[in-house]
Design a protein around this motif. Structure first.
Motif: not given
Length: 418
Positions: A293-316
């Motif tokens: 099992p492999h789990v990565e924390p991060g953030c989802l950025v959701i747009r009206p037609d697409r979804i991105a996963f950014i594997p970090t919560q560090d904005g820097a």
């Protein structure tokens, strides 16, 4: 004349799409009314100039639409209970309350002129406090003002036991020193404004100072107690005194973001794009290629037609992938959500390009809505998205994120989300 039974769908078709303008006006008009009812209404309007501008732009169109709708309703004897007519009555009542509030806040002796004229006068009044007018490309990012510090200096703290256990005059002396400390802060304080191009500091004593954000070098922003120290290339530094702690941290964050790419010198949209950034996880579901099992924390950025996963919560780190550097002296760092909150003001093409670049450089994912299948967890508090190649994305929005996500949901489904 007896009221005729007119189906709501027929009325909306007769309005030729203008009903959407009525619905769109409900929220900004209500928000502006709420700001004007506050005792700190001027400060709130300074921080929400875009809202005031939006209502000012909508007002002439809304006024004409309401007049036409009411004439048609009277001529055709529409029943009072239809949603379109109830909404128009609600907006009429709110417009009357807004006009009365503006007259009260500007202290006009008697109501005069239209609401559009009153809104224009209100905008002019709000902008008078800014040293030079905002031009068409500028957006007010931040406004800060004097906040006396409740933390007394060391010498004032030592005088408290003296005032309690010594001569009666010591209490008066302590009060005098406290007043002097307050006066010292007041004289060194002022007001500041920040746009995406410049910082303006208007001290209590002295002339206003303007700093172009492009002239602030890396490591050029420091926080000293409740002051913000800003270095400027080829010029004297400025120090913004007696800001509240939260104001100082917010100002430093925005200065650091807007003094460099990708936000430096960028075009500004009239309103933020539809995008939601929420905490998320990425994992490979059972039966996939990964043995463990492999789990990565991060953030989802959701747009009206697409979804991105950014594997970090560090904005820097995301900012670094977009060509910037984070050197702000803040313990809290830069959350990804705060970075994307500001990127939302970019034009749509620029935002989508940066989102794709951030996802690619960070090892994340960018998927079109049609490539995903969605489901909700218990109590609709968790969003599950399964891609065609067996990658599962999980997101848990907060209350505000859930409200924004609900507004995007139908558009995601129209774009192919199953």
């Amino acid at each position: 004349m007896q009221p005729t039974s007119v189906p709501s769908s027929d009325i909306r078709r007769q309005l030729e799409g203008r009903f959407d303008a009525l619905e769109a006006a409900r929220k900004p008009y209500a928000e502006l009314e709420g700001l004007l009812r506050s005792w700190k209404w001027e400060r709130l309007l300074h921080a929400n100039l875009e809202l005031l501008r939006e209502v000012t732009r909508q007002e002439p169109v809304l006024e004409e639409l309401l007049v036409r709708l009411h004439k048609r309703a009277e001529a055709e004897a529409w029943p009072e209970e239809i949603p379109e007519l109830r909404l128009s009555r609600e907006l009429e009542a709110r417009r009357q309350r807004l006009g009365a509030l503006i007259h009260k806040r500007l202290r006009w002796p008697t109501p005069e002129g239209s609401l559009a004229e009153a809104l224009g006068q209100l905008a002019q009044h709000v902008l008078q406090g800014i040293p030079s007018p905002l031009h068409a490309r500028e957006r007010l990012l931040f406004r800060g003002a004097f906040r006396p510090s409740l933390k007394s200096p060391f010498w004032l703290s030592l005088s408290i036991p003296l005032s309690l256990h010594s001569y009666p005059a010591a209490g008066a002396l302590w009060l005098l020193m406290a007043l002097l400390w307050f006066g010292f802060q007041y004289r060194r304080s002022g007001n500041c404004w920040l746009t995406q191009e410049r910082l303006v500091w208007k001290p209590r004593n002295g002339q206003p100072v303007q700093v172009l954000l492009r002239s602030i070098p890396p490591q050029g922003i420091r926080r000293i107690l409740n002051s913000v120290h800003v270095e400027v290339e080829d010029s004297f530094p400025i120090q913004l005194e007696s800001l509240a702690k939260t104001d100082a941290e917010r100002l430093i964050t925005l200065l650091e973001l807007y003094r460099q790419p990708p936000l430096l010198g960028a075009a500004v949209s009239e309103r933020p794009l539809d995008a939601v950034c929420i905490p998320g996880l990425r994992r490979k579901v059972p039966g996939g290629a990964w043995v463990e099992p492999h789990v990565e924390p991060g953030c989802l950025v959701i747009r009206p037609d697409r979804i991105a996963f950014i594997p970090t919560q560090d904005g820097a780190s995301v900012l670094a992938a977009l060509g910037g550097t984070w050197s702000a002296p803040l313990r809290s760092g830069l959350p990804v959500s705060l970075l994307f909150e500001q990127l939302r003001w970019l034009p749509e093409a620029d935002f989508d390009r940066l989102l794709a670049h951030a996802a690619g450089e960070s090892g994340g994912l960018l998927l079109q809505a049609r490539e995903l299948r969605a489901s909700q967890g218990e109590e609709n508090d968790t969003l599950y998205l399964l891609s065609q190649d067996g990658v599962e994305l999980c997101g848990k929005p907060g209350q505000e994120g859930r409200a924004e996500l609900s507004r995007l949901w139908s558009r995601l489904q129209d774009a192919g989300l199953r």
